[in-house]
Design an enzyme around this catalytic site. Structure first.
Site, PDB file in Angstrom:
ATOM      1  N   GLY A   1      87.746   5.431  20.067  1.00 11.86           N
ATOM      2  CA  GLY A   1      86.712   5.850  19.127  1.00 11.86           C
ATOM      3  C   GLY A   1      85.512   6.390  19.863  1.00 11.86           C
ATOM      4  N   GLY A   2      84.418   6.595  19.118  1.00 14.29           N
ATOM      5  CA  GLY A   2      83.229   7.170  19.721  1.00 14.29           C
ATOM      6  C   GLY A   2      82.566   6.249  20.718  1.00 14.29           C
ATOM      7  N   MET A   3      82.634   4.933  20.478  1.00 13.49           N
ATOM      8  CA  MET A   3      81.948   3.985  21.345  1.00 13.49           C
ATOM      9  C   MET A   3      82.886   3.172  22.222  1.00 13.49           C
ATOM     10  SD  MET A   3      78.945   2.363  18.986  1.00 13.49           S
ATOM     11  CE  MET A   3      80.114   1.571  17.893  1.00 13.49           C
TER      12      MET A   3
ATOM     13  N   LYS B   1      88.408  -4.603  21.749  1.00 12.31           N
ATOM     14  CA  LYS B   1      87.608  -3.371  21.729  1.00 12.31           C
ATOM     15  C   LYS B   1      86.701  -3.399  22.951  1.00 12.31           C
ATOM     16  CE  LYS B   1      86.611  -1.375  18.003  1.00 12.31           C
ATOM     17  NZ  LYS B   1      86.147  -0.906  16.687  1.00 12.31           N
TER      18      LYS B   1
ATOM     19  N   VAL C   1      90.404   0.729  22.198  1.00 14.11           N
ATOM     20  CA  VAL C   1      91.001  -0.476  21.636  1.00 14.11           C
ATOM     21  C   VAL C   1      92.359  -0.713  22.293  1.00 14.11           C
ATOM     22  CG1 VAL C   1      91.679  -1.673  19.534  1.00 14.11           C
ATOM     23  CG2 VAL C   1      89.836   0.006  19.459  1.00 14.11           C
TER      24      VAL C   1
ATOM     25  N   ASP D   1      78.117   1.148   7.912  1.00  7.99           N
ATOM     26  CA  ASP D   1      78.992   2.276   8.279  1.00  7.99           C
ATOM     27  C   ASP D   1      80.332   2.160   7.550  1.00  7.99           C
ATOM     28  OD1 ASP D   1      79.639   4.645   9.529  1.00  7.99           O
ATOM     29  OD2 ASP D   1      80.377   3.704  11.347  1.00  7.99           O
TER      30      ASP D   1
ATOM     31  N   ILE E   1      95.888   1.150  22.051  1.00  6.86           N
ATOM     32  CA  ILE E   1      96.341   1.472  20.703  1.00  6.86           C
ATOM     33  C   ILE E   1      95.361   2.352  19.930  1.00  6.86           C
ATOM     34  CG2 ILE E   1      97.806  -0.566  20.472  1.00  6.86           C
ATOM     35  CD1 ILE E   1      95.565  -1.952  18.985  1.00  6.86           C
ATOM     36  N   GLY E   2      94.205   2.663  20.533  1.00 11.25           N
ATOM     37  CA  GLY E   2      93.263   3.522  19.822  1.00 11.25           C
ATOM     38  C   GLY E   2      92.028   3.814  20.645  1.00 11.25           C
TER      39      GLY E   2
END
Length: 708
Positions: free
Chosen positions: A21-23, A41, A26, A135, A18-19
Site C-alpha cells: 500500500g501507500g504506507m 503490516k 503486508v 479513512d 501478500i500486499g
C-alpha cells in the site's frame, strides 16, 4: 529489510508478501508462540525515518489494538525491531470490497445493505471506544471467504493525516467528507459520510464524485449535491436512496448522528424497502449551500495545502506548506459563518487590527474562563497540601489515585481498579484510558441503580495484560424484559428475535463439535433472566468443529514403512502408494508426496506418496536394410552386429538387399561386419587353372541404434 523466512519479534516467521500500500507492505506470517497465522503490516522506509509519524502511528495502533469485534480486523501486536516498525493483525483470507465491486460491476441491493450493516457494526464498536477511522473506503473493507465483512486499518488514518502522503491519494479523496476536505475537525459523522459514499459505489459501481485532480474531487464533495444512485440503477429502493442522502449531507448536523441510527434504518430498509421512512433534517435558512468561488479554492489550498489531510501540492513539493498572513477571517464554504472554527495555530497569523469583533469577544471570554480554572486548580492544590478537604477515605482514595496514575507496568500489564458502583459509561472510559476493553452483561438488581456496575471480572489490585477485555455485570434496574431462549437457533433468526424485543445483539464466535455451524451455542444473559431494553445480549455462535492443524513432514528419500510411521507421528494418514522410475532416488524410497513439506493442514489429512522403482533401463534396436558387401558374388554371408557393451548378434543370409531388425540392445551404438567365402582362379606356368576359396571379413563399420 524484510526477507522471507526471517523471524521478527522472536515469534513471527515471515512466510510471503501478500500486499502493498501507500504506507506499508503486508506479509503473511506464522506466530510460533500461539501457533497461528497472522498478517504483519510493515511501515515503508520513508515513514520509518519520520519520528513524529512513527510516534503517532504507534499510539493510534495501540489504541486500535484494544478493539475486539467480529467486523473489525483485530490488531494483535505493535512492535519495532532494528528500525522496522510493524503491526501484527488478524489474517483475513479474502479480497477487498473494492476488488469485489470491480469483479461484480455492482452489488445487489440486499447484498450491499448487508455489507453496509456489518461495516457499520464494526465502526460503531470503534466509535464506542472513542476511535474514529477517518479513512473508510472499499479498499479498507475486507470480504472474507466465509462472507464475513471486516474493517481494517483502524488507528492508522489519524497518524497519516498529519503527514505528507501522496500515494493512493485518489483512492481516499473519493470518499472524504466535506469537513475533512476543508482540513477541519472530523468526528464520527465523518466516517458516516465516507460509508455513504462507499454504499453509493457498491450499488452503482461508480464513485459519487470524480475528477482529474484531487482538488477537483474535493471541491465537488464540498459544493455539489450528492447524485441520486437511482439515476444509475433505477431498481434501487427509495429507502436505500434516502439513507445514502442522509449519510452524505454536507453539514454533519444533518447526517445520522451515530452508527446506531444508520444501522436501524439499514435494517428497516430490508423489511420495507419501498417505504419512505428516512427523516432528513431540512436545510436551515442560514445554512443554504452557496457556490464556491475561485478565491475560496485558493484559500483552501493556501490555508492547509491539503485535501482530507493529504498533500495536494504535488510530489515534488514535500516540504510543509507555509500559511500566509490573512487580512480577513476565513469563510466557511458550506455552513453558516457562526459555526466556523478557526485553527488555534492560525490566530496569531492575523493582524490585531483586523480581528473579527465577535472572535475578539470569544477570545476575551475564553481568557477569563481559563484564568478562573487556573485559580481553582491552584486553590485545590493548596487545600490538598494542607489536608483541608481530606476525609476518612482519603488514604484509600490516594492509594487508588496512585494506582491509576501508575497503571503502565514494565511487563506490559496494568493494575486493575475498582469500578463497582460506577456508571457504565464512566467505568468504560476509565478502563479504556488504561488500555483495557470492556464487555457488559445486564442483570436485574434491587441494590444498584440502572446502568451501574454490579461486579467486575478482574478484582481490584490484580495485574492484567493491557488490551484485555474486562467483563462487567451491569444493573438493569428492578424492571426488565425477559430474555428468550435462543440457544440452538440459527444465528440470524436468534438475533432478530432478540432485537424485536428491544435488545442489542453482540455476536461472538467459537468452535463446537456438537453444535452445527452458524447456530447459537449459548447466550448471556441466560434465558429467563430479565434485562433492560437496549441492553446487550451476547450470543456465542458456532463455527463448527474445531480444526486442529498439523505440519506436513518431508518424506522424500524415506522407505515406505518409515514414511508411514512419520505421517502417523504427525497425526496424518498415508493414502495411495504409487510407483515410478527415478534416476536420483533409490528403489523403494519416496520420490514425491501430495502435500509439500512444511505446509499446514488439518489433522487427519491423507497424504499420497510415490515410491521409486530405480532408474529406468532404456532399450535400443537396430533396424536397417543391408546391401551386399563389396566383392561378394554368391554364397552365404555371415552378418555380425556388435554392441558397444559387448553384446554380439550374428545371422547368415545369401539374399541382398537384406532387412535387419535386431532389438533388446542396452546401449545406443555398435559396429557391423560381413564374413563370406570368395573364389579365386590361379594359372600355373603350364597354363593349367586352379580354383581356390578364401574367407573374407570386412572391416567393422560404426552404426547407431534407435530407442525402442
Amino acid at each position: 529489510m524484510i526477507k522471507i523466512g526471517m523471524l521478527i519479534g522472536e515469534r513471527y516467521e515471515i512466510l510471503e508478501k501478500i500486499g502493498t500500500g501507500g504506507m506499508s507492505d503486508v506479509y503473511k506470517a506464522k506466530c510460533h508462540k500461539l501457533n497461528r497465522f497472522v498478517a504483519i503490516k510493515v511501515l515503508k522506509q520513508e515513514f520509518n525515518e519520520n519520528t513524529n509519524f512513527v510516534s503517532k502511528f504507534r499510539i493510534e495502533a495501540q489504541a486500535a489494538a484494544g478493539l475486539a469485534h467480529p467486523n473489525i480486523v483485530n490488531v494483535y501486536d505493535v512492535g519495532e525491531e532494528e528500525g522496522i516498525y510493524y503491526i501484527v493483525m488478524e489474517l483475513v483470507e479474502g479480497i477487498t470490497l473494492k476488488n469485489y465491486i470491480e469483479k461484480k460491476a455492482r452489488l445487489s441491493v440486499k447484498e450491499a445493505v448487508s455489507i453496509a450493516i456489518q461495516v457499520s457494526m464494526g465502526i460503531e464498536a470503534a466509535h464506542n471506544n472513542n476511535i474514529i477511522h477517518r479513512d473508510i473506503k472499499p479498499q479498507n473493507i475486507m470480504i472474507a471467504r466465509d462472507g464475513k465483512v471486516k474493517v481494517t486499518d483502524f488507528g492508522i488514518a489519524k497518524a497519516a493525516t498529519s503527514n505528507t502522503i501522496t500515494s493512493n491519494v485518489m483512492g481516499s479523496v473519493h470518499y472524504t467528507s466535506p469537513e475533512q476536505a476543508r482540513g477541519g475537525f472530523s468526528d464520527e459523522k465523518s466516517d458516516i459520510y465516507s460509508l455513504g459514499c462507499t454504499m453509493f459505489e457498491m450499488l452503482t459501481g461508480h464513485v459519487p464524485f470524480d475528477g482529474e485532480t484531487t482538488v477537483a474531487i474535493a471541491i465537488k464533495h464540498i459544493q455539489e449535491d450528492m447524485p441520486s444512485p437511482r439515476e444509475f440503477v433505477s431498481e434501487i429502493p427509495v429507502s436505500v436512496e434516502q439513507i445514502i442522502f442522509k449519510a452524505t449531507q454536507k453539514s454533519p448536523d444533518r447526517r445520522y448522528q451515530s452508527m446506531g441510527e444508520l444501522i436501524e434504518d439499514l435494517k428497516h430498509s430490508l423489511i420495507a424497502p419501498d417505504e419512505d421512512f428516512v427523516k432528513i433534517i431540512p436545510v436551515e435558512m442560514g445554512g443554504a449551500t452557496r457556490v464556491i468561488t475561485e478565491a475560496d479554492i485558493s484559500e483552501i489550498k493556501d490555508r492547509t495545502g491539503t485535501i482530507a489531510g493529504i498533500n495536494i501540492i504535488g510530489e515534488e513539493e514535500q516540504s510543509p506548506v507555509q500559511r500566509p498572513v490573512r487580512k480577513k477571517p476565513a469563510r466557511k464554504i458550506e455552513e453558516p459563518e457562526e459555526e466556523y472554527e478557526e485553527d488555534d495555530e492560525d490566530e496569531d497569523e492575523y493582524e490585531d487590527d483586523d480581528l473579527d469583533p465577535k472572535m475578539e469577544r470569544i477570545t476575551t471570554v475564553l481568557a477569563i474562563v481559563a484564568a478562573v480554572i487556573i485559580g481553582v486548580i491552584a486553590l485545590a492544590l493548596v487545600a490538598n497540601a494542607l489536608d483541608i478537604f481530606k476525609t476518612g477515605n482519603g488514604s484509600e482514595n490516594k492509594e487508588n489515585t496512585e494506582n491509576t496514575e501508575n497503571q503502565p507496568q514494565e511487563d506490559g500489564q496494568v493494575v486493575m481498579i475498582n469500578v463497582v458502583g460506577k456508571d457504565l459509561e464512566t467505568a468504560k472510559k476509565e478502563l479504556n484510558d488504561m488500555g483495557l476493553g470492556t464487555r457488559a452483561s445486564m442483570q436485574e438488581s434491587d441494590e444498584y441503580e440502572e446502568n451501574t456496575v454490579i461486579s467486575q471480572g478482574v478484582n481490584e489490585g490484580e495485574k492484567v495484560d493491557k488490551y484485555t477485555t474486562i467483563d462487567l455485570v451491569v444493573s438493569s434496574g428492578t424492571e426488565g424484559v425477559e430474555v428468550d431462549d435462543v440457544t440452538g437457533m440459527d444465528a440470524e433468526l436468534a438475533a432478530k428475535a432478540l432485537e424485536d424485543k428491544g435488545f442489542k445483539v453482540v455476536r461472538d464466535y467459537a468452535n463446537d463439535d456438537a453444535v452445527e455451524k452458524d447456530k447459537v451455542i449459548s447466550q448471556e444473559p441466560l434465558a429467563g433472566s430479565k434485562a433492560a431494553k437496549g441492553s446487550n445480549i451476547t450470543l456465542i455462535i458456532s463455527q463448527g468443529k474445531a480444526v486442529t492443524e498439523a505440519t506436513v513432514p518431508d518424506l522424500r528419500g524415506m522407505t515406505e514403512s518409515a514414511a508411514k510411521a512419520k505421517l502417523e507421528e504427525y497425526k496424518l494418514k498415508c493414502g495411495t502408494v504409487s510407483e515410478t522410475h527415478s534416476d536420483t532416488v533409490s528403489a523403494g524410497c519416496v520420490v514425491t508426496q501430495s502435500y509439500n513439506p512444511g505446509l499446514t493442514v488439518e489433522e487427519g489429512t491423507v497424504v499420497d506418496i510415490t515410491l521409486s522403482l530405480g532408474a529406468k533401463e532404456e532399450s535400443y534396436k537396430y533396424v536397417a536394410t543391408l546391401q551386399a558387401p563389396t566383392g561378394y558374388t554368391k554364397g552365404s554371408v555371415t552378418v555380425t552386429i556388435k554392441a558397444s557393451n559387448g553384446d554380439i548378434r550374428t545371422f547368415a543370409t545369401s539374399t541382398f538387399p537384406c532387412a535387419v531388425n535386431e532389438t533388446g540392445f542396452k546401449v545406443n551404438s555398435g559396429t557391423i561386419s560381413f564374413t563370406y567365402n570368395q573364389e579365386e582362379i590361379e594359372v600355373d606356368e603350364n597354363g593349367y587353372e586352379t580354383t581356390n576359396t578364401k574367407t573374407v571379413t570386412t572391416p567393422e563399420q560404426p552404426i547407431t541404434f534407435t530407442q525402442e
